[in-house]
Design an enzyme around this catalytic site. Structure first.
Site, PDB file in Angstrom:
ATOM      1  N   ARG A   1       0.823  -1.207   0.000  1.00 39.96           N
ATOM      2  CA  ARG A   1       0.000   0.000   0.000  1.00 39.96           C
ATOM      3  C   ARG A   1       0.862   1.264   0.000  1.00 39.96           C
ATOM      4  O   ARG A   1       0.340   2.385   0.093  1.00 39.96           O
ATOM      5  CB  ARG A   1      -0.946  -0.022   1.210  1.00 39.96           C
ATOM      6  N   LYS A   2       2.176   1.111  -0.098  1.00 39.86           N
ATOM      7  CA  LYS A   2       3.089   2.259  -0.070  1.00 39.86           C
ATOM      8  C   LYS A   2       3.148   2.911  -1.455  1.00 39.86           C
ATOM      9  O   LYS A   2       4.195   2.953  -2.112  1.00 39.86           O
ATOM     10  CB  LYS A   2       4.481   1.821   0.371  1.00 39.86           C
TER      11      LYS A   2
END
Length: 311
Positions: free
Chosen positions: A138-139
Site C-alpha cells: 500500500r506504499k
C-alpha cells in the site's frame, strides 16, 4: 470475448484524468497559442536501453480522448518490447496533442516501469522455483494509487490490499495501541503482552465481520501461534529472515496442520539481490514495495511528424 485488465477500472477513473490535465494547464496555454490547430500526427516511441512492458494505455488514450484526439496502438497492453519501438500513433490538432503530451507520457512511463519490474521480479522468483504469491504493498503515491496498482496487475503480480477498507491488517502499532495495557509499552515493544494480539483480533473481527480477511504482523513464532489461535487469516512474519524464517514457517504449518487454515507472508527489504533467500515455498506470500517504489520509469517520447516527411 477476452477479458481486459482495463475492465477493472472504476467509473470514476476518467475524472482523475481530467484533474491531471487541469493540474498541468490551470490557466493559459501559451505554447499552444503559438502552435495553432492544424491537424497533425505524432508517433509514440518506447526508448531506453532494455526490454520493457507496456502498461497504462487506457490512461494514455483517455488523456487524448478528452482533448479530442485519437490514439492508435501498435502494441497490446502488457506486451514486452525492445527499444526503440513505435508503440502508438496519436492524431489530432497540434495544440491538443501538445496539451496532453506530458501528462500522458508521465502516466505511461510510471505505469510501464512498475509493470516491468513486477514482471521481472515474478519471473525471477519463478526461476528460483517459488510458486507462491508475489504482491506489492500500500506504499503507493497519494492520488496515483489506481495507476500504480494497475501497473502491478499488468506485470502479473498481486496488488495486495488496495486500501485500508479492503482488508484488515493489524501491525505492531495497532497491537500495542489496542487498549490492552497489562504491561508497559516499553515491554510491549520487546514482546507483546499475552492476549493483546488476541484482543486486537477479536475487536477487529467484531466490526469487520466475516467478509474481510485479517492479516496480523508478528515478531516471533510465539506471537504467530497466538494470532493463528485467535483466527488470523494471514500471518506476516516481520523482521524474520534467512533460516529462521524458513524454520518458523515450517514449524507453524506442521503444528497447526488440520486445525487452522492460514497463509504466511514475509515482507520488507525484498529486492532482486536477496529474492532467492526469501522465495521459499514454506512462505505463501512475498510482499514488497520494491516493485513500485523508486522504480525506474520507462522512457517514452512523442514526436510530431512533419507533413510529407517519413519518421
Amino acid at each position: 470475448m477476452s477479458n481486459s485488465i482495463e475492465h477493472l477500472l472504476p467509473p470514476s477513473w476518467k475524472s482523475q484524468v481530467n484533474s491531471w490535465l487541469a493540474e498541468d494547464t490551470p490557466s493559459f496555454d501559451y505554447g499552444g497559442y503559438v502552435v495553432g490547430e492544424a491537424e497533425r500526427e505524432a508517433f509514440l516511441f518506447g526508448k531506453g536501453k532494455s526490454a520493457a512492458v507496456l502498461a497504462g494505455s487506457p490512461f494514455f488514450t483517455e488523456v487524448f480522448a478528452q482533448l479530442g484526439c485519437e490514439v492508435i496502438w501498435h502494441l497490446k497492453e502488457g506486451e514486452t518490447f525492445e527499444p526503440i519501438k513505435h508503440v502508438a500513433t496519436v492524431r489530432g490538432k497540434a495544440r491538443h496533442i501538445l496539451l496532453g503530451e506530458r501528462v500522458a507520457l508521465n502516466l505511461l512511463a510510471r505505469c510501464s516501469g512498475i509493470a516491468t519490474r513486477s514482471k521481472n521480479i515474478k519471473d525471477l522468483a519463478r526461476g528460483y522455483g517459488y510458486t507462491g504469491i508475489i504482491a506489492g504493498t500500500r506504499k503507493t503515491t497519494p492520488g496515483f494509487r489506481l495507476v500504480e496498482k494497475y501497473g502491478m496487475l499488468v506485470g502479473g503480480i498481486d496488488t495486495h490490499r488496495h486500501d485500508l477498507s479492503s482488508m484488515i491488517m493489524l501491525k505492531d502499532n495497532h497491537i500495542w495501541s489496542s487498549g490492552n495495557h497489562s504491561i508497559s509499552i516499553a515491554k510491549t515493544f520487546a514482546n507483546y503482552s499475552l492476549g493483546s494480539i488476541t484482543a486486537a483480533i477479536q475487536q477487529a473481527r467484531r466490526v469487520g465481520g466475516f467478509s474481510l480477511l485479517l492479516d496480523v504482523e508478528v515478531q516471533s513464532e510465539a506471537e504467530a501461534d497466538e494470532a493463528i489461535d485467535a483466527g488470523a487469516d494471514i500471518i506476516m512474519l516481520d523482521n524474520i529472515e534467512g533460516e529462521e524464517l524458513v524454520n518458523v514457517a515450517r514449524n507453524l504449518k506442521a503444528k497447526w496442520k488440520g486445525q487452522r487454515k492460514f497463509l504466511l507472508e514475509t515482507s520488507g527489504n525484498i529486492t532482486e539481490t536477496n529474492l532467492q533467500e526469501r522465495a521459499n515455498n514454506e512462505i505463501d506470500i512475498l510482499s514488497t514495495s520494491f516493485v513500485h517504489q523508486s522504480v525506474p520509469h520507462i522512457d517514452f517520447s512523442l514526436k510530431l511528424q512533419v507533413p510529407g516527411k517519413n519518421a
